[in-house]
Design an enzyme around this catalytic site. Structure first.
Site: not given
Length: 364
Positions: A12, A34, A104, A128, A201
């Site tokens: 991204g 990852m 996560c 980020g 995701c």
């Protein structure tokens, strides 16, 4: 050259610019993506944003080539399934509403990043995320909200302690999203105008209930009844995993008034519904509490602001943390619906003090 830093790159614009900024600042950057979830099967046209796909990794690789630093993809799908996806499913089956992004970060992203960083002799890891880290005059590290309050992600990072913060860099913490995209365009990065990932995701179509059903044995599902506060049956339902406290839509109840989910009783399969005013709570109990600085807990009762969901405003409250890492939160005035399973994060102004996971609401 400055020390080596391992940068998590999702493909991204945010992680791309984070890596580019560090590279321009003279750090020895190593990019790593990852692989966490299976390749999304939902057609790209039906997704509002992607994450963890082959195309995302190729976008990250192009950024690394543009900025001239090495880039690797590591396969963490087995760990992700065991620590995040299985937890997500079991929480819904237990009548709670999980936050997989917090899990996560805690169980996979930072844990595995630091392990890989040590293997590569990297002094720091970077992401980020929109958040800031500052070191005080006493040498203690402070986790702060991002300058861009509309993008602030400090809520998801409350599990980071002093050791982790001392080895972490958030290059975007003082930037706005508009500035990040402008920087990406100025650098000629392929991800400059890429849409943001807006779905979990591993559930790209957003249908959490169907996902839980596919990952569960039929015997684990808890169908039952929707009842009112007096125990009167209002409707039947196909499973407690289809509900969350505070939910109004999709209850399947023919009623002349708006009803909301007040309580989920996973053992019996009962979902209790009521009017909006019955949702208000005086506070909550949180478990698995993490503190950015452990000395915070030594001062007895603290005045804090608490976020009980990512998009909720922070509520003035008092907090006490016991030796078992459980916290009692009392709102200064009556608070909104408290959802078991969600993360609650403690702030003092712009600083994150820590957080935990909501066990139950307090009444009275």
């Amino acid at each position: 050259m400055k020390p080596r830093v391992l940068v998590a790159m999702s493909g991204g614009v945010d992680s791309s610019v984070a890596a580019a900024i560090l590279r321009e600042d003279g750090y020895d950057v190593v990019g790593v993506a990852m692989r966490l979830a299976p390749e999304p099967s939902t057609p790209i046209a039906k997704r509002r944003g992607t994450c963890c796909s082959h195309d995302d990794f190729e976008d990250a690789r192009r950024v690394a080539e543009r900025m001239d630093f090495p880039f690797y993809v590591i396969d963490l799908r087995a760990d992700f399934a065991a620590r995040v996806v299985d937890n997500f499913v079991s929480e819904y089956l237990g009548g709670r509403t999980p936050n997989p992004c917090v899990m996560c970060n805690r169980e996979i992203k930072f844990d595995r990043l630091w392990s890989r960083a040590r293997a590569l002799d990297a002094a720091y890891v970077a992401t980020g995320h929109y958040a800031r880290i500052e070191q005080g005059a006493d040498g203690r590290f402070h986790l702060l909200r991002a300058a861009d309050d509309t993008k602030d992600q400090s809520y998801f990072l409350f599990t980071l302690g002093q050791d982790e913060l001392s080895r972490t860099i958030f290059p975007l913490g003082s930037m706005t999203k508009t500035e990040v995209r402008a920087r990406a365009r100025a650098l000629g990065l392929a991800t400059a105008d890429k849409p943001e990932s807006q779905e979990i995701c591993f559930v790209p179509d957003g249908d959490y209930a169907t996902f839980v059903e596919r990952r569960s044995d039929p015997a684990q599902l808890r169908p039952g009844s929707i009842i009112d506060g007096e125990g009167k049956r209002l409707a039947d339902h196909a499973g407690v995993h289809r509900f969350t406290v505070g939910q109004r839509r999709g209850l399947g109840i023919a009623s002349g008034e708006r009803l909301y989910v007040r309580e989920i009783r996973a053992e019996s399969g009962e979902v209790v519904a009521g009017r909006r005013e019955v949702l208000d709570s005086s506070g909550l109990i949180a478990n698995r509490v993490s503190l950015v600085d452990d000395s915070i807990a030594s001062g007895g009762e603290l005045s804090v602001e608490v976020k009980i969901r990512y998009r909720h405003r922070a509520l003035p409250a008092t907090m006490r943390v016991d030796s078992a890492r459980r916290a009692e939160i009392r709102f200064v005035s009556s608070g909104p619906a408290v959802t078991p399973g969600q993360a609650c994060v403690f702030y003092r102004g712009e600083e994150v003090l820590g957080g935990g996971f909501i066990e139950r609401a307090l009444e009275g």
